[in-house]
Design a protein around this motif. Structure first.
Motif, mmCIF file in Angstrom:
data_model
loop_
_atom_site.group_PDB
_atom_site.id
_atom_site.type_symbol
_atom_site.label_atom_id
_atom_site.label_comp_id
_atom_site.label_asym_id
_atom_site.label_seq_id
_atom_site.Cartn_x
_atom_site.Cartn_y
_atom_site.Cartn_z
ATOM 1 N N ALA A 36 43.226 37.882 50.529
ATOM 2 C CA ALA A 36 42.368 36.800 50.038
ATOM 3 C C ALA A 36 41.653 37.172 48.745
ATOM 4 C CB ALA A 36 41.350 36.416 51.117
ATOM 5 N N GLU A 37 41.304 38.443 48.586
ATOM 6 C CA GLU A 37 40.575 38.876 47.396
ATOM 7 C C GLU A 37 41.440 38.918 46.144
ATOM 8 O OE1 GLU A 37 38.007 42.335 47.953
ATOM 9 O OE2 GLU A 37 38.416 42.225 50.089
ATOM 10 N N ASN A 38 42.758 38.882 46.312
ATOM 11 C CA ASN A 38 43.649 39.066 45.172
ATOM 12 C C ASN A 38 44.414 37.807 44.761
ATOM 13 O OD1 ASN A 38 43.156 41.933 45.016
ATOM 14 N ND2 ASN A 38 44.435 42.153 46.834
ATOM 15 N N LEU A 39 44.505 36.825 45.652
ATOM 16 C CA LEU A 39 45.402 35.696 45.413
ATOM 17 C C LEU A 39 45.045 34.896 44.164
ATOM 18 C CD1 LEU A 39 45.908 34.444 49.078
ATOM 19 C CD2 LEU A 39 47.504 35.738 47.658
ATOM 20 N N LYS A 40 43.782 34.578 43.970
ATOM 21 C CA LYS A 40 43.387 33.772 42.815
ATOM 22 C C LYS A 40 43.625 34.526 41.506
ATOM 23 C CE LYS A 40 39.946 30.951 45.219
ATOM 24 N NZ LYS A 40 38.511 30.562 45.298
ATOM 25 N N GLU A 41 43.341 35.826 41.494
ATOM 26 C CA GLU A 41 43.562 36.621 40.279
ATOM 27 C C GLU A 41 45.055 36.750 39.987
ATOM 28 O OE1 GLU A 41 42.859 39.024 36.908
ATOM 29 O OE2 GLU A 41 41.673 37.551 38.027
ATOM 30 N N PHE A 42 45.847 36.939 41.048
ATOM 31 C CA PHE A 42 47.296 36.991 40.853
ATOM 32 C C PHE A 42 47.798 35.675 40.277
ATOM 33 C CE2 PHE A 42 51.622 36.110 42.066
ATOM 34 C CZ PHE A 42 52.286 37.288 41.768
ATOM 35 N N TYR A 43 47.338 34.572 40.838
ATOM 36 C CA TYR A 43 47.752 33.252 40.358
ATOM 37 C C TYR A 43 47.383 33.070 38.893
ATOM 38 C CZ TYR A 43 47.455 28.203 39.613
ATOM 39 O OH TYR A 43 47.581 26.933 39.092
ATOM 40 N N ARG A 44 46.183 33.491 38.512
ATOM 41 C CA ARG A 44 45.730 33.332 37.126
ATOM 42 C C ARG A 44 46.619 34.114 36.159
ATOM 43 N NH1 ARG A 44 43.138 35.924 33.352
ATOM 44 N NH2 ARG A 44 42.916 37.806 34.643
ATOM 45 N N ARG A 45 46.898 35.373 36.496
ATOM 46 C CA ARG A 45 47.702 36.207 35.603
ATOM 47 C C ARG A 45 49.155 35.761 35.567
ATOM 48 N NH1 ARG A 45 46.279 42.506 36.455
ATOM 49 N NH2 ARG A 45 48.239 42.612 35.268
#
Length: 329
Positions: free
Chosen positions: A16-25
């Protein structure tokens, strides 16, 4: 090749802590391509599914498949490949951003040169613990000695596959999947791109020491029957030595006046041979266990919810039966 559909498979378990950042990059890197992101939620319990639903609602290039429980990384990979068969090429990578999305254009460039499989290899930059690096080198050294295939040391499940390769993978439903050996076994024109592993953006690694040991055993057993042949060889050697010692003991007893050694040497020999027998039985048992698991013919994963269509369409058992009907017709 100017226009093509690219699928990015992202297995995730409590990320959960990584999904939004992964999506952004990933979105920034893939802006020039026609693509979709396919997240395989491997039974997460930390709210990852809700984040994926929100991303999918806001962006139609985001898809997700939620498995009914945690089936393991290799089975989640298989679920991703099974659900991405409409793409011209597929890239698989982890959600913790240790596999940098910025490397994807290099993988695509190699694919456009004619490579059907573009593997990646982690560079040894000294960031990982010494013990882990030594264990990794030892694992690849052993597996390359016992297998007819040569795995690239430091290889990862971060790779690009052509649609033809993905189609061939759909026919494999082995219980003990080991993609790092299965993909080279398929053949096709392959190459390797090196990359530096990044630090995790957030959270902790879900790959515990127990899972690493289990993964290594799966790789060794799945790649070759050499351990079974080694067990036969070791057994023959020990049997030969035991027979020779028996002859020597009889010679000492009948033709010399020397006293036979005491029980210490006898017990040492018994314990050694007994321990070796247990080790060899363990090796044989590992193969028997794999055979038992394969004989049950259970599906590799169960899809509970997905954004890519009805569950009936993506059920792996139904897909296999449908393919059999198409072939018969």
């Amino acid at each position: 090749m100017n226009k093509f559909l690219l699928s990015i498979i992202i297995p995730c378990y409590n990320e959960a802590e990584n999904l939004k950042e992964f999506y952004r990059r990933a979105k920034a890197v893939l802006a020039v391509y026609e693509y979709y992101l396919l997240f395989i939620d491997d039974g997460s319990t930390d709210g990852s599914l809700e984040i994926l639903k929100n991303l999918a609602a806001a962006d139609d290039r985001v898809r997700y498949v939620h498995l009914s429980r945690n089936f393991g990384h290799q089975n989640a990979l298989k679920a991703g490949y099974d659900h991405a068969r409409d793409a011209d090429c597929v890239v698989c990578m982890d959600a913790d951003i240790q596999h940098p999305p910025e490397l994807i254009p290099q993988l695509i460039a190699q694919w456009q040169k004619g490579y059907k499989v573009v593997n990646t290899r982690r560079m040894d930059n000294g960031s990982e613990p010494v013990l882990k690096r030594l264990a990794s080198k030892g694992f690849y050294s052993v597996i390359n000695r016992i297998s007819n295939l040569k795995l690239v040391p430091g290889g990862a499940d971060f790779r690009l596959l052509d649609a033809q390769v993905v189609t061939q993978l759909s026919f494999f439903n082995e219980n003990a999947l080991f993609m790092r050996e299965l993909v080279p076994w398929l053949g096709f024109k392959q190459c390797t791109v090196a990359f530096d592993v990044e630090e995790r953006f957030g959270g902790n690694s879900k790959y515990s020491f127990k899972k690493q040991v289990s993964f290594s055993l799966r790789g060794l057993v799945s790649s070759s029957i050499a351990p079974l042949r080694a067990a036969i060889f070791i057994g023959l050697v020990i049997a030969g030595l035991s027979f020779a010692y028996g002859i020597y003991a009889l010679y000492v007893h009948w033709f010399t006046v020397k006293a036979l050694p005491g029980w210490t040497s006898v017990m040492a020999g018994i314990l050694f041979v007994g321990g070796l027998q247990l080790l060899l039985m363990g090796i044989i048992g590992e193969y028997l266990g794999k055979t038992f698991l394969e004989s049950r013919k259970r599906p590799l994963y169960i899809v509970e919810e997905c954004s890519t269509g009805s569950l009936k369409q993506h059920n792996p058992v139904i897909l296999r039966e449908r393919e059999k009907l198409d072939i018969d017709m």
